[in-house]
Each structure stands twice: as C-alpha cells, then as structure tokens.
Write a protein that holds these residues in place. Structure first.
Motif, PDB file in Angstrom:
ATOM      1  N   ILE A 299     -44.913  39.243 -36.409  1.00 35.24           N
ATOM      2  CA  ILE A 299     -45.645  38.898 -34.766  1.00 35.24           C
ATOM      3  C   ILE A 299     -45.586  39.887 -33.770  1.00 35.24           C
ATOM      4  CG2 ILE A 299     -44.335  37.246 -32.757  1.00 35.24           C
ATOM      5  CD1 ILE A 299     -42.546  35.723 -34.804  1.00 35.24           C
ATOM      6  N   ARG A 300     -44.662  41.068 -32.739  1.00 40.97           N
ATOM      7  CA  ARG A 300     -45.555  41.658 -32.440  1.00 40.97           C
ATOM      8  C   ARG A 300     -46.737  42.312 -32.718  1.00 40.97           C
ATOM      9  NH1 ARG A 300     -39.772  44.896 -32.386  1.00 40.97           N
ATOM     10  NH2 ARG A 300     -38.336  43.800 -30.955  1.00 40.97           N
ATOM     11  N   LEU A 301     -46.675  42.912 -33.574  1.00 42.56           N
ATOM     12  CA  LEU A 301     -48.961  42.503 -34.562  1.00 42.56           C
ATOM     13  C   LEU A 301     -49.941  42.218 -33.719  1.00 42.56           C
ATOM     14  CD1 LEU A 301     -48.517  44.917 -37.776  1.00 42.56           C
ATOM     15  CD2 LEU A 301     -49.349  45.808 -35.591  1.00 42.56           C
ATOM     16  N   MET A 302     -49.375  40.580 -34.711  1.00 43.15           N
ATOM     17  CA  MET A 302     -50.322  39.294 -34.061  1.00 43.15           C
ATOM     18  C   MET A 302     -50.269  39.664 -32.410  1.00 43.15           C
ATOM     19  SD  MET A 302     -48.503  36.722 -36.105  1.00 43.15           S
ATOM     20  CE  MET A 302     -47.695  36.725 -37.553  1.00 43.15           C
ATOM     21  N   TYR A 303     -49.069  40.046 -31.655  1.00 46.75           N
ATOM     22  CA  TYR A 303     -49.096  39.418 -30.081  1.00 46.75           C
ATOM     23  C   TYR A 303     -49.688  40.978 -29.808  1.00 46.75           C
ATOM     24  CZ  TYR A 303     -47.140  35.312 -29.241  1.00 46.75           C
ATOM     25  OH  TYR A 303     -46.621  34.391 -28.950  1.00 46.75           O
ATOM     26  N   GLU A 304     -49.928  41.583 -29.941  1.00 47.03           N
ATOM     27  CA  GLU A 304     -51.015  43.311 -29.479  1.00 47.03           C
ATOM     28  C   GLU A 304     -52.187  42.794 -30.020  1.00 47.03           C
ATOM     29  OE1 GLU A 304     -49.576  46.450 -31.900  1.00 47.03           O
ATOM     30  OE2 GLU A 304     -47.381  46.686 -31.397  1.00 47.03           O
ATOM     31  N   LYS A 305     -52.521  42.211 -30.463  1.00 50.40           N
ATOM     32  CA  LYS A 305     -54.345  41.076 -31.322  1.00 50.40           C
ATOM     33  C   LYS A 305     -54.109  40.904 -29.803  1.00 50.40           C
ATOM     34  CE  LYS A 305     -54.668  44.469 -34.423  1.00 50.40           C
ATOM     35  NZ  LYS A 305     -56.314  45.008 -34.525  1.00 50.40           N
ATOM     36  N   ASN A 306     -53.486  40.161 -29.341  1.00 48.26           N
ATOM     37  CA  ASN A 306     -53.816  39.077 -27.824  1.00 48.26           C
ATOM     38  C   ASN A 306     -53.930  38.197 -28.773  1.00 48.26           C
ATOM     39  OD1 ASN A 306     -53.476  40.590 -26.044  1.00 48.26           O
ATOM     40  ND2 ASN A 306     -55.743  41.163 -26.362  1.00 48.26           N
ATOM     41  N   VAL A 307     -53.626  37.708 -29.700  1.00 49.62           N
ATOM     42  CA  VAL A 307     -53.174  36.167 -30.090  1.00 49.62           C
ATOM     43  C   VAL A 307     -53.090  35.211 -28.978  1.00 49.62           C
ATOM     44  CG1 VAL A 307     -52.910  36.449 -32.671  1.00 49.62           C
ATOM     45  CG2 VAL A 307     -50.672  36.322 -31.195  1.00 49.62           C
ATOM     46  N   ALA A 308     -53.167  33.434 -28.878  1.00 48.21           N
ATOM     47  CA  ALA A 308     -53.019  32.326 -28.263  1.00 48.21           C
ATOM     48  C   ALA A 308     -51.023  32.520 -28.696  1.00 48.21           C
ATOM     49  CB  ALA A 308     -53.991  31.499 -28.254  1.00 48.21           C
ATOM     50  N   GLY A 309     -50.892  31.969 -29.477  1.00 49.24           N
ATOM     51  CA  GLY A 309     -49.796  31.682 -30.322  1.00 49.24           C
ATOM     52  C   GLY A 309     -49.168  32.073 -31.527  1.00 49.24           C
ATOM     53  N   VAL A 310     -48.245  31.722 -31.812  1.00 49.48           N
ATOM     54  CA  VAL A 310     -47.683  32.026 -33.453  1.00 49.48           C
ATOM     55  C   VAL A 310     -46.576  30.535 -33.632  1.00 49.48           C
ATOM     56  CG1 VAL A 310     -46.829  33.697 -34.808  1.00 49.48           C
ATOM     57  CG2 VAL A 310     -47.540  34.706 -32.620  1.00 49.48           C
ATOM     58  N   ILE A 311     -47.124  30.774 -34.808  1.00 48.99           N
ATOM     59  CA  ILE A 311     -47.051  29.648 -35.612  1.00 48.99           C
ATOM     60  C   ILE A 311     -46.016  29.986 -36.718  1.00 48.99           C
ATOM     61  CG2 ILE A 311     -46.240  26.967 -36.677  1.00 48.99           C
ATOM     62  CD1 ILE A 311     -48.944  26.530 -34.246  1.00 48.99           C
TER      63      ILE A 311
ATOM     64  N   THR B 171     -49.537  39.095 -43.743  1.00 53.27           N
ATOM     65  CA  THR B 171     -49.339  40.382 -43.874  1.00 53.27           C
ATOM     66  C   THR B 171     -49.799  40.918 -42.424  1.00 53.27           C
ATOM     67  OG1 THR B 171     -51.289  40.845 -45.153  1.00 53.27           O
ATOM     68  CG2 THR B 171     -49.407  40.734 -46.517  1.00 53.27           C
ATOM     69  N   THR B 172     -48.920  42.307 -42.241  1.00 59.30           N
ATOM     70  CA  THR B 172     -49.326  43.358 -41.644  1.00 59.30           C
ATOM     71  C   THR B 172     -50.976  43.307 -42.274  1.00 59.30           C
ATOM     72  OG1 THR B 172     -48.722  44.777 -42.247  1.00 59.30           O
ATOM     73  CG2 THR B 172     -47.217  44.429 -40.540  1.00 59.30           C
ATOM     74  N   GLU B 173     -51.462  44.272 -42.571  1.00 58.34           N
ATOM     75  CA  GLU B 173     -53.047  44.011 -43.109  1.00 58.34           C
ATOM     76  C   GLU B 173     -53.801  42.787 -42.981  1.00 58.34           C
ATOM     77  OE1 GLU B 173     -49.885  45.981 -45.660  1.00 58.34           O
ATOM     78  OE2 GLU B 173     -50.735  44.363 -45.286  1.00 58.34           O
ATOM     79  N   ALA B 174     -53.084  42.237 -42.963  1.00 59.32           N
ATOM     80  CA  ALA B 174     -53.907  40.629 -42.767  1.00 59.32           C
ATOM     81  C   ALA B 174     -54.100  40.743 -40.910  1.00 59.32           C
ATOM     82  CB  ALA B 174     -53.706  39.507 -42.635  1.00 59.32           C
ATOM     83  N   SER B 175     -53.765  41.283 -40.103  1.00 59.03           N
ATOM     84  CA  SER B 175     -53.757  41.186 -38.447  1.00 59.03           C
ATOM     85  C   SER B 175     -55.209  41.989 -37.765  1.00 59.03           C
ATOM     86  CB  SER B 175     -52.172  41.605 -38.010  1.00 59.03           C
ATOM     87  OG  SER B 175     -52.302  42.656 -38.331  1.00 59.03           O
ATOM     88  N   ASP B 176     -55.181  43.130 -39.118  1.00 63.21           N
ATOM     89  CA  ASP B 176     -57.056  43.415 -38.069  1.00 63.21           C
ATOM     90  C   ASP B 176     -57.390  42.376 -38.020  1.00 63.21           C
ATOM     91  OD1 ASP B 176     -54.655  45.669 -38.635  1.00 63.21           O
ATOM     92  OD2 ASP B 176     -55.461  46.138 -40.601  1.00 63.21           O
ATOM     93  N   PHE B 177     -58.019  41.211 -38.559  1.00 69.98           N
ATOM     94  CA  PHE B 177     -58.596  40.468 -38.776  1.00 69.98           C
ATOM     95  C   PHE B 177     -58.290  39.980 -37.656  1.00 69.98           C
ATOM     96  CE2 PHE B 177     -58.021  40.595 -43.343  1.00 69.98           C
ATOM     97  CZ  PHE B 177     -59.401  41.016 -43.540  1.00 69.98           C
ATOM     98  N   LEU B 178     -57.450  39.345 -37.026  1.00 72.48           N
ATOM     99  CA  LEU B 178     -57.531  39.283 -35.414  1.00 72.48           C
ATOM    100  C   LEU B 178     -58.100  39.606 -33.838  1.00 72.48           C
ATOM    101  CD1 LEU B 178     -53.273  38.193 -35.543  1.00 72.48           C
ATOM    102  CD2 LEU B 178     -55.016  36.919 -36.159  1.00 72.48           C
TER     103      LEU B 178
END
Length: 103
Positions: free
Chosen positions: A68-80, A38-45
């Motif tokens: 996916i955009r939210l994840m990359y805004e949090k500077n993830v190394a990658g998304v699966i 969820t978008t809320e879970a991206s806050d933990f990244l």
C-alpha cells in the motif's frame, strides 16, 4: 476523462465496499484502474489510478502495508483491498498506519 473517487464510491454504494482509511483523499481524481498484486507490479503505476489488490502475490501480512505504501508513493488516487482467501481482514494497525502515512 477523470472521475472523482467520491463519485465512484457512490456508484458502488450498494455493494460491500467500505472506505476505512484515507478519507482525506475522497476527492482525488481517478484516471484508470490497475491490479497490483506484487511490489514489482507497482512499477507500472503512473499516478491517478485506483489500485486493487487481493493479496494473491503477498507472502505475509506485513507485506500488505508495504505494498500500500508503494502504491501511494506512485500517487494512486486510492487503493481497494479485496478481502477474501488471501487477506481475511484489514487490521486496525494497518488502517492507522495508512492514515498516518497520508498526513
């Protein structure tokens, strides 16, 4: 200890895992893994994670790209993106959009 994303991809090369977008990030360092449904879970990244999603928490396909955009805004190394009952496929337009966002 961080490991390069490319090395992780090599370790799972015998599995059905394909790099379809963001090839420029193949040398990103991975510090952790995280499920993000969820978008809320991206806050933990915190950055450096490989983020997995199955689409379980998404209401519509347009939300996948937003997630996916939210994840990359949090500077993830990658998304699966795990295709299956919630996401049948990653569409060409989503791949194109992700690649553009990463430029």
């Amino acid at each position: 200890m961080a490991v390069e994303l490319q090395r992780l991809m090599e370790k799972v090369s015998h599995m059905d895992v394909n790099l379809i977008a963001g090839k420029g990030g193949i040398h990103n360092l991975v510090t952790w893994v995280h499920m993000v449904e969820t978008t809320e879970a991206s806050d933990f990244l915190e950055g450096g994670e490989v983020a997995f999603t199955t689409g379980l928490g998404l209401g519509s396909r347009t939300n996948l790209l937003d997630l996916i955009r939210l994840m990359y805004e949090k500077n993830v190394a990658g998304v699966i993106v795990n295709t299956g009952p919630f996401i049948e496929e990653v569409r060409r337009c989503e791949i194109f959009s992700v690649n553009l966002d990463l430029l």
